[in-house]
Design a protein around this motif. Structure first.
Motif, PDB file in Angstrom:
ATOM      1  N   UNK A  29       0.825  -1.217   0.000  1.00 33.98           N
ATOM      2  CA  UNK A  29       0.000   0.000   0.000  1.00 33.98           C
ATOM      3  C   UNK A  29       0.849   1.252   0.000  1.00 33.98           C
ATOM      4  N   UNK A  30       2.008   1.195   0.653  1.00 35.34           N
ATOM      5  CA  UNK A  30       2.872   2.370   0.764  1.00 35.34           C
ATOM      6  C   UNK A  30       4.075   2.332  -0.166  1.00 35.34           C
ATOM      7  N   UNK A  31       4.383   1.149  -0.692  1.00 37.01           N
ATOM      8  CA  UNK A  31       5.571   1.016  -1.547  1.00 37.01           C
ATOM      9  C   UNK A  31       5.242   0.117  -2.734  1.00 37.01           C
ATOM     10  N   UNK A  32       4.563   0.683  -3.716  1.00 40.92           N
ATOM     11  CA  UNK A  32       4.107  -0.087  -4.873  1.00 40.92           C
ATOM     12  C   UNK A  32       5.230  -0.214  -5.900  1.00 40.92           C
ATOM     13  N   UNK A  33       6.125  -1.153  -5.647  1.00 40.71           N
ATOM     14  CA  UNK A  33       7.245  -1.383  -6.555  1.00 40.71           C
ATOM     15  C   UNK A  33       7.490  -2.878  -6.719  1.00 40.71           C
ATOM     16  N   UNK A  34       7.893  -3.249  -7.924  1.00 40.84           N
ATOM     17  CA  UNK A  34       8.373  -4.612  -8.166  1.00 40.84           C
ATOM     18  C   UNK A  34       9.725  -4.490  -8.854  1.00 40.84           C
ATOM     19  N   UNK A  85       8.944 -10.147 -18.417  1.00 43.08           N
ATOM     20  CA  UNK A  85       7.626 -10.371 -17.825  1.00 43.08           C
ATOM     21  C   UNK A  85       6.562  -9.570 -18.566  1.00 43.08           C
ATOM     22  N   UNK A  86       5.361 -10.143 -18.616  1.00 43.30           N
ATOM     23  CA  UNK A  86       4.204  -9.467 -19.194  1.00 43.30           C
ATOM     24  C   UNK A  86       3.268  -9.098 -18.049  1.00 43.30           C
ATOM     25  N   UNK A  87       2.942  -7.805 -17.936  1.00 42.42           N
ATOM     26  CA  UNK A  87       2.112  -7.302 -16.847  1.00 42.42           C
ATOM     27  C   UNK A  87       0.693  -7.002 -17.342  1.00 42.42           C
ATOM     28  N   UNK A  88      -0.278  -7.511 -16.616  1.00 42.01           N
ATOM     29  CA  UNK A  88      -1.674  -7.208 -16.881  1.00 42.01           C
ATOM     30  C   UNK A  88      -2.214  -6.526 -15.626  1.00 42.01           C
ATOM     31  N   UNK A  89      -2.304  -5.208 -15.683  1.00 41.11           N
ATOM     32  CA  UNK A  89      -2.561  -4.406 -14.486  1.00 41.11           C
ATOM     33  C   UNK A  89      -4.050  -4.290 -14.205  1.00 41.11           C
ATOM     34  N   UNK A  90      -4.409  -4.485 -12.941  1.00 38.72           N
ATOM     35  CA  UNK A  90      -5.810  -4.352 -12.524  1.00 38.72           C
ATOM     36  C   UNK A  90      -6.260  -2.909 -12.702  1.00 38.72           C
ATOM     37  N   UNK A  91      -7.530  -2.728 -13.033  1.00 38.76           N
ATOM     38  CA  UNK A  91      -8.087  -1.399 -13.274  1.00 38.76           C
ATOM     39  C   UNK A  91      -7.933  -0.524 -12.033  1.00 38.76           C
ATOM     40  N   UNK A  92      -7.428   0.684 -12.241  1.00 38.28           N
ATOM     41  CA  UNK A  92      -7.275   1.625 -11.139  1.00 38.28           C
ATOM     42  C   UNK A  92      -5.976   1.474 -10.363  1.00 38.28           C
ATOM     43  N   UNK A  93      -5.154   0.493 -10.712  1.00 40.41           N
ATOM     44  CA  UNK A  93      -3.902   0.268  -9.987  1.00 40.41           C
ATOM     45  C   UNK A  93      -2.725   0.949 -10.689  1.00 40.41           C
ATOM     46  N   UNK A  94      -1.708   1.223  -9.921  1.00 38.90           N
ATOM     47  CA  UNK A  94      -0.481   1.778 -10.488  1.00 38.90           C
ATOM     48  C   UNK A  94       0.694   1.339  -9.619  1.00 38.90           C
ATOM     49  N   UNK A  95       1.832   1.138 -10.237  1.00 38.51           N
ATOM     50  CA  UNK A  95       3.055   0.794  -9.519  1.00 38.51           C
ATOM     51  C   UNK A  95       4.237   0.979 -10.453  1.00 38.51           C
ATOM     52  N   UNK A  96       5.440   0.793  -9.928  1.00 43.99           N
ATOM     53  CA  UNK A  96       6.659   0.943 -10.717  1.00 43.99           C
ATOM     54  C   UNK A  96       7.344  -0.407 -10.890  1.00 43.99           C
ATOM     55  N   UNK A  97       7.871  -0.636 -12.083  1.00 41.03           N
ATOM     56  CA  UNK A  97       8.680  -1.815 -12.355  1.00 41.03           C
ATOM     57  C   UNK A  97      10.131  -1.348 -12.441  1.00 41.03           C
ATOM     58  N   UNK A  98      10.949  -1.797 -11.489  1.00 47.21           N
ATOM     59  CA  UNK A  98      12.336  -1.356 -11.404  1.00 47.21           C
ATOM     60  C   UNK A  98      13.235  -2.395 -12.070  1.00 47.21           C
ATOM     61  N   UNK A 152      17.386  -2.961 -13.948  1.00 46.79           N
ATOM     62  CA  UNK A 152      18.763  -2.461 -13.884  1.00 46.79           C
ATOM     63  C   UNK A 152      18.979  -1.286 -14.822  1.00 46.79           C
ATOM     64  N   UNK A 153      18.274  -1.264 -15.949  1.00 43.68           N
ATOM     65  CA  UNK A 153      18.488  -0.218 -16.955  1.00 43.68           C
ATOM     66  C   UNK A 153      17.545   0.967 -16.805  1.00 43.68           C
ATOM     67  N   UNK A 154      16.287   0.699 -16.506  1.00 39.19           N
ATOM     68  CA  UNK A 154      15.311   1.777 -16.425  1.00 39.19           C
ATOM     69  C   UNK A 154      14.102   1.386 -15.593  1.00 39.19           C
ATOM     70  N   UNK A 155      13.234   2.374 -15.364  1.00 40.10           N
ATOM     71  CA  UNK A 155      12.027   2.178 -14.562  1.00 40.10           C
ATOM     72  C   UNK A 155      10.790   2.371 -15.425  1.00 40.10           C
ATOM     73  N   UNK A 156       9.809   1.483 -15.242  1.00 37.06           N
ATOM     74  CA  UNK A 156       8.560   1.573 -15.993  1.00 37.06           C
ATOM     75  C   UNK A 156       7.455   2.001 -15.042  1.00 37.06           C
ATOM     76  N   UNK A 157       6.824   3.126 -15.329  1.00 38.90           N
ATOM     77  CA  UNK A 157       5.725   3.651 -14.532  1.00 38.90           C
ATOM     78  C   UNK A 157       4.410   3.168 -15.120  1.00 38.90           C
ATOM     79  N   UNK A 158       3.609   2.528 -14.281  1.00 36.20           N
ATOM     80  CA  UNK A 158       2.356   1.938 -14.749  1.00 36.20           C
ATOM     81  C   UNK A 158       1.205   2.905 -14.522  1.00 36.20           C
ATOM     82  N   UNK A 159       0.397   3.113 -15.546  1.00 39.35           N
ATOM     83  CA  UNK A 159      -0.772   3.966 -15.427  1.00 39.35           C
ATOM     84  C   UNK A 159      -2.066   3.170 -15.612  1.00 39.35           C
TER      85      UNK A 159
END
Length: 298
Positions: free
Chosen positions: A132-137, A143-156, A158-165
């Protein structure tokens, strides 16, 4: 029944009716129940078990009415308290790590009901308790991500970070290779402190530190979910490395330019078919002995 056995099952909420009655008959039952109530308001990061235990011992020594009758059960409760707090701290800070080996795939559910499909030889790390306080993986591999509606988190990575909307996207992080493909919604990719927004069909590809332009992606999901690896004008070494991961083999190139661009695909279901798919287009010959394969230029 043994006292320690009953307390252990009580802490795990695993007592049957007979065991519950035996637990209630313990001489320090009331103290244990009070201890359980106190634990509900406990904040793990702020607790110092050693300091609190010393405080308990100090109180016991300074008491004018201390007797052997109540010191022993009190000490037992204090010991249980320290153990419970230590276990609570450990279980609330430990990460969940999912690992796939060569030729293995798996699917993982995140705490917000989003799902992650892991390709072969990949690692995914996240913390359920602090989600709830640290939404990071953290991701190593693909990996293929299928994000639940209304959710957001960061994929960290070594090269870059992906921000999920809120979207569906694929991330591939290998040695000197970083690729993000958006299939649905919107994602932001941060590389060298700059963010690039990707819409459905957009790709972000870095090979050996250089950005590579790619055509629009028309597929709805990555091909590897259907047990097939596809390549469009990628260095042949990327094809070979993916082949090794999917079939758990070691490939040696003789007289073959590993930087030569390759367009094609191979299946994950038949090594005989797959090896022909990556050799015939380049007019290569091959020989195989157990898990060792040699590719040669004709």
């Amino acid at each position: 029944m043994e006292r320690e056995f009953l307390i252990s099952k009580w802490l795990n909420n695993d007592l049957n009716d007979q065991e519950l009655q035996a637990f209630k008959n313990l001489e320090d039952y009331d103290d244990l129940v009070k201890l359980d109530s106190s634990l509900q308001a406990f904040k793990a990061p702020e607790y110092d078990a050693t300091k609190e235990l010393k405080s308990v011992l100090s109180t016991i020594k300074s008491s004018k009415k201390q007797t052997t009758h109540w010191i022993k059960p009190f000490m037992r409760v204090a010991a249980i308290l320290a153990i419970c707090f230590s276990l609570y701290y450990y279980t609330t800070t430990i990460d969940t790590t999912i690992t796939t080996e060569m030729a293995q795939k798996t699917t993982v559910d995140l705490p917000d009901a989003s799902s992650v499909a892991l390709n072969a030889k990949s690692v995914l790390v996240f913390n359920k308790n602090s989600w709830k306080n640290n939404r990071e993986v953290e991701l190593q591999g693909e990996a293929f991500f299928k994000v639940a509606k209304g959710s957001s988190f960061n994929v960290i990575t070594e090269t870059g970070t992906v921000k999920v909307y809120g979207t569906q996207f694929n991330v591939k992080q290998r040695d000197n290779y970083f690729e993000v493909i958006c299939y649905e919604g919107l994602v932001g990719v941060t590389f060298n402190s700059q963010e690039t927004k990707l819409k459905p069909g957009d790709s972000f590809l870095i090979i050996d530190g250089k950005m590579i332009a790619k055509e629009k992606e028309n597929s709805l999901t990555p091909s590897w979910l259907n047990n097939e690896s596809q390549f469009k004008s990628l260095p042949y070494k990327q094809v070979v490395e993916e082949f090794e991961r999917q079939y758990n083999v070691n490939i040696t190139l003789i007289g073959v330019d590993s930087e030569e661009l390759f367009t094609g695909n191979f299946t994950h279901d038949s090594i005989e078919v797959a090896i022909k798919s990556i050799t015939l287009p380049l007019h290569l010959t091959y020989s195989q002995s157990n898990d060792a394969i040699i590719l040669k230029r004709e």
